[in-house]
Design an enzyme around this catalytic site. Sequence first.
Site, short mmCIF file in Angstrom:
data_model
loop_
_atom_site.label_atom_id
_atom_site.label_comp_id
_atom_site.label_asym_id
_atom_site.label_seq_id
_atom_site.Cartn_x
_atom_site.Cartn_y
_atom_site.Cartn_z
N ASP A 194 0.73 -1.04 -0.01
CA ASP A 194 0.11 -0.06 -0.03
C ASP A 194 0.88 1.31 0.21
OD1 ASP A 194 -2.15 1.78 0.31
OD2 ASP A 194 -2.76 1.06 2.24
N ASP A 249 -2.88 2.79 -5.86
CA ASP A 249 -1.85 2.59 -4.69
C ASP A 249 -1.94 1.45 -4.12
OD1 ASP A 249 -4.26 3.13 -3.77
OD2 ASP A 249 -3.78 4.51 -2.31
N GLU A 250 -2.65 0.36 -4.50
CA GLU A 250 -2.35 -0.93 -3.72
C GLU A 250 -2.63 -2.31 -4.46
OE1 GLU A 250 -5.27 -1.66 -0.60
OE2 GLU A 250 -6.48 -0.08 -1.23
#
Lengths: 378, 368
Positions: free
Chosen positions: B8, B103-104
């Site tokens: 993350d 983003d993850e």
Amino acid sequence: MKLTCTQSDLNTHLSLVSRAVPSRPSHPILANVLLVADEENQRVRLTGFDLSLGVQTSFAAQVEVGGKLTLPARLLLDIVSRLPEGDLTLQEEEGDAQATLTCASGKYQVRGMNANDYPELPSIDANEDSNLPVEALVEGLHGSLFAASRDEAKQVLTGVHLTVNPEGIEFAATDGHRLAMVQTIQDPGAVETDADFDVTVPGKALQELERMLQVNPGGEAIAVRFDQGQLTFEWEHQRLTSRLLEGQYPNYRQLIPGQFSRQMTCDRKQFTSALERIAVLADQKNNIVKFNISNTDQEIVLSVDAPDVGSGREALPAQVSGDDLEIAFNVKYLLEGLKTFNTTDIQMQFNTATSPSIVTPLGGMKMTYLVMPVQVRS
Amino acid sequence: MRKIIHIDMDAFYASVEQRDNPKLRGKPVVVGGRPEKRGAVAAASYEARRFGIHSAMPSRTAIQKCPHLIFVTPRFDVYRGVSEQVRAIFLQYTDLVEPLALDEAYLDVTENKQGKSSATLIAQEIKRAIAQKTHLTASAGISINKFLAKIASGMNKPDGLTLIRPEQAEAFVTELPIENFYGVGGATAAKMHRLGIRTGADLKQWSEAALVEAFGKTGRFYYRIARGEDDRPVNPNRIRKSIGVETSFFEDLGDRPAILAALETLSQQLKARLDEKHTSGRTLTLKVKYADYQQITRSRTVTEPLADREGILGLAIELLTLTEAGEKKVRLLGLSITNLEQEGDRAQPTACPQETYIQLTLNFGVVD
């Protein structure tokens, strides 16, 4: 406090009240039942309350010393329900919030909590009192409650919608797939009410009301009082309060088609038992039962086909009008509705295989059960 | 036993902005729409989070909490580029990469291209590579399934690396507040609280049947995760479950014609999004947020996929009649489609031609 009562009275009333006691209380005292011994009237009153649903009931007892106390509902019921029949005494030493329960076979001490911390049931100061005939109420609940949604997310649909005016009471419940509507009593003036009203009452509360009415049918009428957010039912030594469900109840009457192109009448018992047999196989998957309604043969064929399990078929005579029709339903929905009927014959009305269908008892109670079919795509 | 890593990126959008603009470093920064334009926070820097600002918060609320907050307009193209760089790093270790957002991502490194046996070591290497390539930090969580890996990555942010060993799994879950469970959003958390479920331990006391009764089929998932179990595979071709568009208004809409016009635009946008993804679907959901921030959704499933704009709009207008929009002022409208089907879905013959059943629903929306 000191009182003597029978095991069966205490057990019966405790089980009613316990159902309003939350299993996961937001405040410890709500896990308790409030017990008030009234020396003057020689009665014991029990209260359970989860802040939404409140149940209060009382029974006759020999009260030597009056007083009040709260005791853990679950624990108390677990003990009392196992005690032998006969008299038992309940005693609390002056204000130590501990009760001693004595019966022929033994003695139990249960630690409680001070009754002063127990919340009051909401009281409603309505100057408009309505009196509903018990029989009508029982019939209406029986014919509607089962159709209410049990999915909490459906909010207002988890309740039963009551419409009351001097001409009668209408009950309606729907979970989005079926709708049950019961009209009880049609004689003007049968309902004593100062004001017409319509409210949506949580299904859970009405289930408890039904249960309480079975145990203590009481007199002929039940007083109903309500305000913005609350409603109470009150009759001989019994009281149930519930929060009302907020939000607009769907305008269900407009869902009932004005006319039908197809119609079928058949024997209720025959139809129900055939469906019950079909349901055994249908249960395996989807609960689907297929109807083949034939005008030429004046019969209805019910069939089920559960892949990898088996299949079944039943044919029964019926009076059919209109064109032949193939339509499918969730058999559970049909059976739940049919169970509430008590007439010899039933009638089903249809338009197409994908439009709302209606099941009604012929003669007897005035109930309309609308069921949405299941669409079959191959 | 599987080895799953959840990576993350820390305060991703905000960190990218702080990286590219030295003036923003060390300051409370929010990426998102400006308060006077009724924007919302898309990402908040750690400095901003100290003021209690978090993503999805209305920008107006954010600036009340921190008057010297700096607003930056999002540059999605840049974020997408960085996301690609990071993804290239993942792919050096495994092809089993399931992105959850820009983003993850989850990685299954049980078998990996470099033949490394330590997932912790791989996570360290990935973090180092991300730092070198992008000058950004990421937090990594390592465990035996997706659920636990995701909890782990959230435990030591920013720049964290946390391992939950199989034998620790149950204990972690027991103490976890219910709102920190993956898949438990605000509404579910509220419902769980009402049912007295506040921690993993509370959840664990519920039987599977009771959970299914209360939460539908997701109840089964809750039952498993309460025990630290999660057998969902890392799916590199995750199928999109819904497509939606929404818009909040510069000024609350009060009259029906304006609301209808907005709905028309949304239908158009939604249709465009569906075309872009070559899909259609059978369930339409209308979201309405009133001026008082109360939010409701109304949805309906139809038998044939909603293929054209008129169909979507027609259904959307029906759904609108089930709301109080117009009587109450409306701040935001959204439309989304679920029950998606890919183009060609229906043409493909299934292995055994079986009937499908659709329980039809009462149409509460009919207005006479």
